[in-house]
Design a protein around this motif. Sequence first.
Motif, short mmCIF file in Angstrom:
data_model
loop_
_atom_site.label_atom_id
_atom_site.label_comp_id
_atom_site.label_asym_id
_atom_site.label_seq_id
_atom_site.Cartn_x
_atom_site.Cartn_y
_atom_site.Cartn_z
N MET A 132 -1.06 3.05 1.45
CA MET A 132 -1.86 4.23 1.09
C MET A 132 -2.67 3.95 -0.17
N GLY A 133 -3.98 4.15 -0.08
CA GLY A 133 -4.84 3.98 -1.25
C GLY A 133 -5.77 2.79 -1.08
N ALA A 134 -6.86 2.82 -1.82
CA ALA A 134 -7.83 1.71 -1.77
C ALA A 134 -8.47 1.50 -3.13
N GLY A 135 -7.74 1.88 -4.19
CA GLY A 135 -8.24 1.67 -5.55
C GLY A 135 -7.72 0.36 -6.10
N GLY A 136 -7.70 0.25 -7.42
CA GLY A 136 -7.29 -0.99 -8.06
C GLY A 136 -5.87 -1.41 -7.69
N ALA A 137 -4.95 -0.45 -7.66
CA ALA A 137 -3.54 -0.78 -7.38
C ALA A 137 -3.39 -1.32 -5.96
N ALA A 138 -4.07 -0.70 -5.01
CA ALA A 138 -3.98 -1.15 -3.61
C ALA A 138 -4.62 -2.53 -3.44
N VAL A 155 -4.59 3.51 4.76
CA VAL A 155 -5.12 4.88 4.82
C VAL A 155 -5.65 5.25 3.45
N ASN A 156 -6.79 5.94 3.45
CA ASN A 156 -7.35 6.43 2.19
C ASN A 156 -8.17 7.67 2.47
N ARG A 157 -8.16 8.62 1.49
CA ARG A 157 -8.97 9.84 1.68
C ARG A 157 -10.42 9.45 1.93
N THR A 158 -10.92 8.55 1.10
CA THR A 158 -12.29 8.06 1.27
C THR A 158 -12.20 6.80 2.12
N VAL A 159 -12.44 6.97 3.40
CA VAL A 159 -12.19 5.88 4.34
C VAL A 159 -13.08 4.66 4.07
N GLU A 160 -14.28 4.91 3.60
CA GLU A 160 -15.21 3.81 3.34
C GLU A 160 -14.64 2.82 2.32
N LYS A 161 -13.93 3.35 1.33
CA LYS A 161 -13.33 2.46 0.31
C LYS A 161 -12.27 1.56 0.94
N ALA A 162 -11.50 2.13 1.86
CA ALA A 162 -10.46 1.34 2.54
C ALA A 162 -11.12 0.27 3.40
N ALA A 194 0.15 3.34 -2.94
CA ALA A 194 -0.63 2.67 -3.99
C ALA A 194 -1.74 3.59 -4.47
N THR A 195 -1.60 4.90 -4.20
CA THR A 195 -2.59 5.85 -4.73
C THR A 195 -2.14 6.26 -6.14
N SER A 196 -3.05 6.91 -6.85
CA SER A 196 -2.70 7.41 -8.18
C SER A 196 -2.25 8.87 -8.11
N SER A 197 -1.94 9.35 -6.90
CA SER A 197 -1.61 10.78 -6.71
C SER A 197 -0.43 11.24 -7.56
N ASP A 201 0.79 14.56 -10.06
CA ASP A 201 1.84 15.31 -9.34
C ASP A 201 1.35 15.84 -8.00
N GLU A 202 0.52 15.05 -7.33
CA GLU A 202 -0.01 15.47 -6.03
C GLU A 202 0.62 14.65 -4.91
N MET A 203 0.52 15.19 -3.73
CA MET A 203 1.05 14.51 -2.55
C MET A 203 -0.11 14.18 -1.61
P1 ATR Z 1 -5.76 2.82 -9.29
O1 ATR Z 1 -6.31 1.73 -10.15
O2 ATR Z 1 -4.50 3.45 -9.81
O3 ATR Z 1 -5.64 2.41 -7.86
P2 ATR Z 1 -8.19 4.18 -8.65
O4 ATR Z 1 -8.91 2.89 -8.53
O5 ATR Z 1 -8.87 5.33 -9.35
O6 ATR Z 1 -6.81 4.02 -9.39
O7 ATR Z 1 -7.78 4.64 -7.18
C1 ATR Z 1 -7.02 5.78 -6.95
C2 ATR Z 1 -6.57 5.77 -5.49
O8 ATR Z 1 -5.67 6.86 -5.29
C3 ATR Z 1 -7.69 5.97 -4.49
O9 ATR Z 1 -7.37 5.29 -3.30
C4 ATR Z 1 -7.66 7.49 -4.28
O10 ATR Z 1 -8.19 7.92 -3.06
P3 ATR Z 1 -9.81 8.12 -2.89
O11 ATR Z 1 -10.41 6.75 -2.93
O12 ATR Z 1 -9.98 8.78 -1.60
O13 ATR Z 1 -10.21 8.96 -4.08
C5 ATR Z 1 -6.18 7.73 -4.27
N1 ATR Z 1 -5.76 9.09 -4.61
C6 ATR Z 1 -5.74 9.69 -5.82
N2 ATR Z 1 -5.24 10.93 -5.74
C7 ATR Z 1 -4.91 11.13 -4.44
C8 ATR Z 1 -4.33 12.22 -3.70
N3 ATR Z 1 -3.98 13.36 -4.30
N4 ATR Z 1 -4.15 12.07 -2.37
C9 ATR Z 1 -4.48 10.91 -1.75
N5 ATR Z 1 -5.03 9.84 -2.38
C10 ATR Z 1 -5.24 9.95 -3.71
#
Ligand code: ATR
Length: 275
Positions: A132-138, A155-162, A194-197, A201-203
């Motif tokens: 889960m996630g497509a940011g720096g951590a993922a 999977v990522n909210r913003t599918v293009e990033k994934a 691997a999201t920053s959710s 405190d988000e899910m």
């Molecule tokens: P990091 O370096 O911690 O990965 P980042 O590059 O800002 O931080 O990326 C944050 C990631 O967490 C992204 O994949 C983000 O999804 P989007 O690209 O769709 O924004 C994801 N993220 C953050 N909050 C989220 C939430 N509440 N639910 C789902 N995904 C979340």
Amino acid sequence: MTDRYAVIGNPISHSKSPEIHTMFSEQFKGKPAGDMVYKDRILAPLDGFAETIERLRKEGYKGCNVTVPFKFEAFQVATQRTGPAQIMQAVNTLKFFDDGRIFGDNTDGKGLVRDIKENLHFDIVGKHILLMGAGGAAHGVAQPLFDINRNLAVVNRTVEKARHMTDAFDKQDQTTVNTYEELVGQRFDLVINATSSGLSDEMPPLPPGIFAPGALAYDMMYGRDTPFMKFARANGAATVSDGLGMLVEQAAESFFLWRGERPDTVPVIATLRLP
Ligand code: ATR
């Protein structure tokens, strides 16, 4: 002379790296690998990373760890990079050589895989994995996971990033990119957050029923019980883990790169878990 190391970031006061590396070096007391000091947390100005690295080198440091937001700039200052660093275009470990070369590695992926395999005793091979996630951590962990197991869904909210992230994979043809809605009805043996959710405190909008029997739910965050971890417990994950073990394992990889010895991570993880 005792070799010096540091961790650089912004912010940086929360970093556990000095504590972890000090425990590692104590395991090699009286041996060359233990002849080191790692106590500095260096707050680099947001526009002053390269200058900070230059200063550390002049002061005789032998290397450093790099954390948010400088991992991409650390990739730029490295004159030689390992395969993982090259793929991720991001570096968390720098080793300085006297002749001016700077070696850059990214140990995050290796750290995650080691924690899952060695500490949690979960065999990744052949399992159905969701990242889960497509940011720096993922980005830091995607390719090493894929190298072991081609059955990887992202999977990522913003599918293009994934999509952009998986396009950088070697042989990405077997990876699937999903929206959260598309996960309904799918089941995974390993779900990695691997999201920053968790920070807010988000899910992430995972559907219930996502965990296959015996599944491991892994949150790369540590130091808090995240909504994802609570969701996993309530929705049938057999094992739920935070990312503390990954933190220690990625540090052990850095230590190995600098000192040529592999520390025992188990007592270090146990100490950090003490209340
Ligand atoms: P990091 O370096 O911690 O990965 P980042 O590059 O800002 O931080 O990326 C944050 C990631 O967490 C992204 O994949 C983000 O999804 P989007 O690209 O769709 O924004 C994801 N993220 C953050 N909050 C989220 C939430 N509440 N639910 C789902 N995904 C979340």
